[in-house]
Design a protein around this motif. Structure first.
Motif, short mmCIF file in Angstrom:
data_model
loop_
_atom_site.label_atom_id
_atom_site.label_comp_id
_atom_site.label_asym_id
_atom_site.label_seq_id
_atom_site.Cartn_x
_atom_site.Cartn_y
_atom_site.Cartn_z
N VAL A 12 0.95 -1.02 -0.14
CA VAL A 12 -0.16 -0.01 0.07
C VAL A 12 0.90 1.30 -0.21
CG1 VAL A 12 -1.65 1.42 1.37
CG2 VAL A 12 -2.03 -0.97 1.05
N GLY A 13 1.88 1.25 0.76
CA GLY A 13 3.01 2.41 0.91
C GLY A 13 3.47 2.61 -0.34
N SER A 19 2.44 7.00 -6.74
CA SER A 19 1.31 7.84 -7.47
C SER A 19 1.62 9.15 -6.71
CB SER A 19 -0.09 7.18 -6.86
OG SER A 19 -0.20 5.91 -7.39
N ALA A 20 2.62 9.63 -6.09
CA ALA A 20 2.94 10.84 -5.35
C ALA A 20 1.69 11.46 -4.71
CB ALA A 20 3.34 11.78 -6.66
N GLN A 24 -2.41 11.63 3.74
CA GLN A 24 -3.62 12.15 3.94
C GLN A 24 -4.45 12.45 2.71
OE1 GLN A 24 -4.62 13.88 6.83
NE2 GLN A 24 -6.69 14.33 5.68
N GLU A 25 -3.90 12.46 1.61
CA GLU A 25 -4.81 12.32 0.45
C GLU A 25 -5.26 11.00 0.38
OE1 GLU A 25 -2.33 15.50 -2.55
OE2 GLU A 25 -1.55 13.44 -2.43
N LEU A 26 -4.55 9.84 0.51
CA LEU A 26 -5.19 8.32 0.65
C LEU A 26 -6.17 8.28 1.60
CD1 LEU A 26 -5.08 5.84 -0.59
CD2 LEU A 26 -3.26 5.23 0.88
N LEU A 59 -6.03 3.64 -5.04
CA LEU A 59 -4.72 3.42 -5.58
C LEU A 59 -4.77 3.11 -7.15
CD1 LEU A 59 -2.96 1.72 -2.64
CD2 LEU A 59 -2.45 3.88 -3.35
N GLY A 60 -5.79 2.75 -7.65
CA GLY A 60 -5.93 2.43 -9.13
C GLY A 60 -5.30 1.08 -9.52
N VAL A 61 -5.58 0.09 -8.42
CA VAL A 61 -5.25 -1.29 -8.62
C VAL A 61 -6.13 -2.11 -8.33
CG1 VAL A 61 -2.72 -0.65 -8.05
CG2 VAL A 61 -4.29 -1.36 -6.44
N THR A 62 -6.01 -3.59 -8.31
CA THR A 62 -7.06 -4.44 -7.95
C THR A 62 -6.75 -4.83 -6.54
OG1 THR A 62 -5.88 -6.44 -8.68
CG2 THR A 62 -7.28 -5.28 -10.43
#
Length: 92
Positions: A12-13, A19-20, A24-26, A59-62
């Motif tokens: 995850v990290g 993804s820059a 906080q954004e996540l 995160l744009g992943v599965t």
């Protein structure tokens, strides 16, 4: 015996940083406190199934991209490691 698939907070990290995106954004994208994201990334907390899907979407992943797998076989519940059960229950 319940088969479980290990969850990877490290992944995850890695995906968040690639993804820059800040913690906080996540956190805002998944609707959780930033402390929860920090705990997940440190492997101090495993996400429930709903959070796993929200993290993956943010995160744009599965969801499977957030699990340790592919090259690794499933492990048994008797092994001493943090993992996410296939049923969605969290084991410690």
């Amino acid at each position: 015996m319940t088969e479980i698939i290990p969850f990877s907070g490290d992944r995850v990290g890695e995906l968040r940083r690639s993804s820059a995106m800040t913690e906080q954004e996540l956190a805002e994208r998944v609707g959780s406190p930033v402390d929860t994201i920090r705990e997940i990334e440190r492997n101090d907390r495993e996400p429930n199934l709903d959070m796993l899907f929200r993290l993956a979407a943010a995160l744009g992943v599965t969801p499977s991209d957030l699990l340790v797998g592919g090259e690794r076989p499933l492990i048994s519940a008797d092994e001493p490691r943090t993992a996410l059960a296939i049923s969605g229950s969290v084991l410690r």
